[in-house]
Design a protein around this motif. Structure first.
Motif, mmCIF file in Angstrom:
data_model
loop_
_atom_site.group_PDB
_atom_site.id
_atom_site.type_symbol
_atom_site.label_atom_id
_atom_site.label_comp_id
_atom_site.label_asym_id
_atom_site.label_seq_id
_atom_site.Cartn_x
_atom_site.Cartn_y
_atom_site.Cartn_z
ATOM 1 N N THR A 178 11.183 -1.288 -8.389
ATOM 2 C CA THR A 178 10.576 -0.006 -8.774
ATOM 3 C C THR A 178 9.230 -0.326 -9.393
ATOM 4 O OG1 THR A 178 12.685 1.131 -9.089
ATOM 5 C CG2 THR A 178 10.776 2.055 -10.214
ATOM 6 N N MET A 179 8.163 0.251 -8.836
ATOM 7 C CA MET A 179 6.812 -0.088 -9.290
ATOM 8 C C MET A 179 6.077 1.161 -9.746
ATOM 9 S SD MET A 179 6.147 -0.992 -5.397
ATOM 10 C CE MET A 179 7.938 -0.997 -5.246
ATOM 11 N N ALA A 180 5.240 1.017 -10.754
ATOM 12 C CA ALA A 180 4.424 2.120 -11.241
ATOM 13 C C ALA A 180 3.315 2.409 -10.244
ATOM 14 C CB ALA A 180 3.829 1.780 -12.603
ATOM 15 N N VAL A 181 3.120 3.708 -9.940
ATOM 16 C CA VAL A 181 2.009 4.126 -9.085
ATOM 17 C C VAL A 181 1.202 5.164 -9.870
ATOM 18 C CG1 VAL A 181 3.073 3.515 -6.884
ATOM 19 C CG2 VAL A 181 3.535 5.766 -7.883
ATOM 20 N N GLY A 182 0.474 6.029 -9.178
ATOM 21 C CA GLY A 182 -0.335 7.037 -9.869
ATOM 22 C C GLY A 182 0.517 8.114 -10.515
ATOM 23 N N LYS A 183 -0.137 9.118 -11.068
ATOM 24 C CA LYS A 183 0.542 10.144 -11.853
ATOM 25 C C LYS A 183 1.212 11.181 -10.948
ATOM 26 C CE LYS A 183 -0.304 13.287 -15.679
ATOM 27 N NZ LYS A 183 -1.319 13.999 -16.452
ATOM 28 N N ALA A 184 2.504 11.392 -11.177
ATOM 29 C CA ALA A 184 3.300 12.402 -10.464
ATOM 30 C C ALA A 184 3.239 12.236 -8.943
ATOM 31 C CB ALA A 184 2.880 13.815 -10.868
ATOM 32 N N PRO A 185 3.643 11.069 -8.418
ATOM 33 C CA PRO A 185 3.683 10.902 -6.959
ATOM 34 C C PRO A 185 4.796 11.765 -6.373
ATOM 35 C CG PRO A 185 4.846 9.100 -7.991
ATOM 36 C CD PRO A 185 4.256 9.924 -9.109
ATOM 37 N N ARG A 186 4.565 12.282 -5.193
ATOM 38 C CA ARG A 186 5.648 13.016 -4.530
ATOM 39 C C ARG A 186 5.712 12.639 -3.058
ATOM 40 N NH1 ARG A 186 8.930 17.701 -5.956
ATOM 41 N NH2 ARG A 186 7.745 17.858 -7.891
ATOM 42 N N PHE A 187 4.713 13.019 -2.291
ATOM 43 C CA PHE A 187 4.767 12.735 -0.855
ATOM 44 C C PHE A 187 4.242 11.332 -0.587
ATOM 45 C CE2 PHE A 187 4.542 17.311 -1.423
ATOM 46 C CZ PHE A 187 5.786 17.622 -0.902
ATOM 47 N N LEU A 188 4.774 10.713 0.462
ATOM 48 C CA LEU A 188 4.436 9.322 0.751
ATOM 49 C C LEU A 188 4.526 9.080 2.246
ATOM 50 C CD1 LEU A 188 7.463 7.008 -0.152
ATOM 51 C CD2 LEU A 188 7.637 9.484 -0.056
ATOM 52 N N ALA A 189 3.929 7.988 2.667
ATOM 53 C CA ALA A 189 3.915 7.616 4.077
ATOM 54 C C ALA A 189 3.947 6.104 4.189
ATOM 55 C CB ALA A 189 2.660 8.166 4.762
ATOM 56 N N VAL A 190 4.520 5.617 5.286
ATOM 57 C CA VAL A 190 4.519 4.186 5.594
ATOM 58 C C VAL A 190 3.774 4.014 6.912
ATOM 59 C CG1 VAL A 190 5.906 2.116 5.884
ATOM 60 C CG2 VAL A 190 6.770 3.992 4.472
ATOM 61 N N GLY A 191 2.738 3.181 6.909
ATOM 62 C CA GLY A 191 1.969 2.948 8.128
ATOM 63 C C GLY A 191 0.665 2.252 7.806
ATOM 64 N N GLU A 192 -0.006 1.779 8.840
ATOM 65 C CA GLU A 192 -1.267 1.045 8.664
ATOM 66 C C GLU A 192 -1.088 -0.103 7.659
ATOM 67 O OE1 GLU A 192 -3.874 1.618 10.605
ATOM 68 O OE2 GLU A 192 -2.891 3.318 11.567
ATOM 69 N N GLY A 193 0.093 -0.741 7.709
ATOM 70 C CA GLY A 193 0.342 -1.940 6.909
ATOM 71 C C GLY A 193 0.638 -1.718 5.448
ATOM 72 N N ALA A 194 0.937 -0.480 5.046
ATOM 73 C CA ALA A 194 1.144 -0.219 3.625
ATOM 74 C C ALA A 194 2.049 0.992 3.424
ATOM 75 C CB ALA A 194 -0.194 0.010 2.924
ATOM 76 N N VAL A 195 2.456 1.180 2.170
ATOM 77 C CA VAL A 195 3.106 2.410 1.720
ATOM 78 C C VAL A 195 2.077 3.167 0.882
ATOM 79 C CG1 VAL A 195 5.080 3.401 0.509
ATOM 80 C CG2 VAL A 195 5.310 1.183 1.634
ATOM 81 N N TRP A 196 1.934 4.461 1.137
ATOM 82 C CA TRP A 196 0.907 5.278 0.497
ATOM 83 C C TRP A 196 1.572 6.425 -0.244
ATOM 84 C CZ3 TRP A 196 -3.997 3.334 1.763
ATOM 85 C CH2 TRP A 196 -4.028 2.465 2.880
#
Length: 299
Positions: A178-196
């Motif tokens: 479990t990693m910290a990301v930006g504030k209040a993440p909700r939607f996400l995508a996997v592609g172009e070599g990364a998770v966004w």
């Protein structure tokens, strides 16, 4: 964002699909599917022209994403607390599975021979077996997790309340990181070599390297607020929120290279060589050629 902002009126879609109501969540197989909450339906769009070829009643208030897998479209319904399965060939509902749904603004994913859905605010991730349409595992993820995506051999879940992204190993049904990301993440995508992750709290996008499970870039996109969505493919990362229907990020530079402003936006997907944008308030869905988007510049 000066220098990259373009009025959405400058952009010409390849096709506009008329979907009266509030066309919202998108999913892609051979066709494009869009949900319509007030009508309790999903519509099937022909990617070769601009026709709606079928509309299927699925239940009250479809919500929390759409997913394609195992010959079916999977539709969570917030109004009657069900997960509905629609056959991709016949457009018929083949199963109605009782389940709670964590949030109307969440997600559903398919992968590792399973369907994945967060069913409550406490962080209960349920794994459904499409062979039986029954839950086969419950996995505890951080509370306030709603967004979900599958890719790079893992299930990824954002905790909006915890400002984090969790990685679940489908081989063990365990949260491995479990990693910290930006504030209040909700939607996400996997592609172009990364998770966004699209971070609603500050309008940034976090880029996570799936090999190291580390945030390697934070992209200031200026698209904060509720709703929105993000997708990756065709050489770019694409995000949408009301007022900024399309924000395009170049994964080679981790920079916003185009941001279209004006009416439109709600959900966005890449598939079959096109970018698909649902315009909830306008009652339509756009099909866009990514090359035409890239070639559009501000006058």
């Amino acid at each position: 964002m000066p220098g990259v902002q373009i009025p959405i009126g400058q952009l010409k879609p390849e096709a506009v699909y008329d979907v009266p109501g509030t066309p919202d969540w998108l999913a892609i197989d051979d066709h494009m599917w869009v949900s319509n909450s007030p009508k309790g339906t999903v519509s099937r769009l022909d990617p070769k022209n601009s026709t709606v070829v079928a509309t299927v009643a699925t239940g009250k208030r479809p919500c929390s994403g759409l997913a394609v897998g195992f010959g079916s479209l999977w539709v969570p319904n917030c109004g009657d607390q069900t997960l509905v399965r629609v056959d991709l060939k016949t457009n018929a509902v083949t199963a109605t599975i009782p389940t709670t749904i964590g949030s109307s603004e969440g997600g559903i994913a398919t992968g590792a021979s399973s369907v994945w859905l967060v069913i409550d605010k406490r962080g209960t991730l349920v794994r459904f077996d499409p062979a039986t349409n029954k839950p086969v595992a419950e996995i505890r993820v951080p509370a306030g997790s709603y967004g979900i995506a599958f890719g790079e051999g893992a299930v990824w879940v954002t905790s909006t309340d915890g400002n984090s992204l969790s990685r679940v190993d489908p081989a063990t049904n365990l949260v491995v990181e479990t990693m910290a990301v930006g504030k209040a993440p909700r939607f996400l995508a996997v592609g172009e070599g990364a998770v966004w992750t699209l971070n609603q709290g500050d309008g940034s996008i976090s880029r996570v390297d799936p090999k190291t499970n580390k945030v390697v870039a934070t992209i200031e996109a200026g698209i904060s607020g509720e709703g929105g969505e993000i997708t990756a493919g065709e050489g770019s990362v694409w995000a949408t929120v009301f007022g900024f229907p399309i924000t395009r990020i170049d994964p080679a530079t981790n920079k916003v290279v185009q941001q279209f402003f004006g009416p439109g936006g709600d959900a966005i997907r890449v598939g079959r060589g096109f970018i698909w944008l649902s315009n909830l308030k306008e009652g339509n869905v756009w099909r866009l050629d990514p090359r035409r988007i890239e070639a559009t510049v501000a006058f």
